[in-house]
Design an enzyme around this catalytic site. Sequence first.
Site, PDB file in Angstrom:
ATOM      1  CB  CYS A 189      -0.935   0.012   1.205  1.00 55.11           C
ATOM      2  SG  CYS A 189      -2.069  -1.371   1.215  1.00 55.11           S
ATOM      3  CG  ASN A 222      -6.822  -0.495   1.672  1.00 51.22           C
ATOM      4  OD1 ASN A 222      -6.106  -0.012   0.784  1.00 51.22           O
ATOM      5  ND2 ASN A 222      -6.330  -1.137   2.715  1.00 51.22           N
ATOM      6  CG  HIS A 248      -3.100   3.513   2.895  1.00 54.33           C
ATOM      7  ND1 HIS A 248      -3.550   3.273   1.615  1.00 54.33           N
ATOM      8  CD2 HIS A 248      -3.215   2.332   3.567  1.00 54.33           C
ATOM      9  CE1 HIS A 248      -3.921   2.002   1.527  1.00 54.33           C
ATOM     10  NE2 HIS A 248      -3.737   1.413   2.699  1.00 54.33           N
TER      11      HIS A 248
END
Length: 331
Positions: A114, A288, A258
């Site tokens: 990520c 996500n 994030h």
Amino acid sequence: MTKAPRILGIGHYVPEKVLTNADLEKFVDTSDEWITSRTGIKERRVAAEGEAVSDMALVASRRALESAGMTADDLTHIILCTLTPDFFCPPAACILEEKLGVRGKAAFDLNAACSGFVNGIETGRAFLSLHEDAKVLVVAAESLTSRTNWKDRTTCVLFGDGAGAVILGNAPLEGAKHDAAIQDVELKSDGAFGHLLTVGGGSAAPAKLGEIVDERHFIQMNGPEVFKVAVRSMESVCREVLERNSLTADDIDFFIPHQANYRILDAVARKLGLPAEKVCVTVDRYGNSSASSIIIALSEAVHDGRIKPGCRVLLGVFGGGFTWGSAILQF
Ligand code: UT7
């Protein structure tokens, strides 16, 4: 506009298909109430059948090139940040190069889970310091839903697909629509936590011909443990870059963390003293989307006019590895 590694163009893409919490309730033992209260996610985007990471990266890249007023011919390097490439080989970056209709560039995939996008811009900055005239496409694209175990309610409600891209260069473009200096970047990792967030299928436990793949080939996560380290790590690395640049929360116009979970990004923002109105949130609509999450949020805020010339933006990322990092952009 001073001469410094900078973003010359920016774009993003999310697939059309929307998967809502109500849709998930139909085939997973979950509820809109649980997902919303624990994560802030209301819906996520899912790539169409046969829509690969390189396809999503292509649309985002074309939009970034258009915003820079450039063509793919102008590029020297293509860095595709992803943990869900089209194949192990060839690199998705090379497939993207072909789809962009160009040849002979330096093109490779970068996997920092990520945290991929911030690793990508730091790698891009390195190329810019080596090659004065380099024009580097940094694109983050993910198809997390292709590695989702739809029988695991602890993970399948969290992830979504999408892509975002920037073009990096050393000098501002004449009449640029979108221009930001990359003021600073900090990257971190700690492999001791690797087992807490995994997507298997690699050489440690490869699929055998004729065998049915098991759940290790899909996303597996110890959510509560990841949560704790994510908050701690993102806060400390953001603080580190702020202090190194003699900045405080008051000097930041927008914080783009994030987008894993609203509770995580809210906790980090509070600890840094950043009020909710300075925080860009997309997790409610896109879930996500791993490496692409912050670049999609950044691109949205630039294109809808929230981020304007003069704005200073703080990025914070965290992901599998563990990997984490932060960057400061001056628009
Ligand atoms: O992008 C990389 C970084 N990733 C992250 O940062 C994700 C970090 N972790 C998280 O966001 C959160 O830990 C989750 C959203 C994954 C989980 O939230 P949580 O508040 O930590 O819940 P939990 O895992 O402690 O689960 C609480 C309860 C459990 O039931 P019991 O044991 O208390 O009876 C779970 O079985 O909620 C249950 N549960 C669910 N219930 C309904 C877990 N998933 C679900 C679900 N629907 N989808």
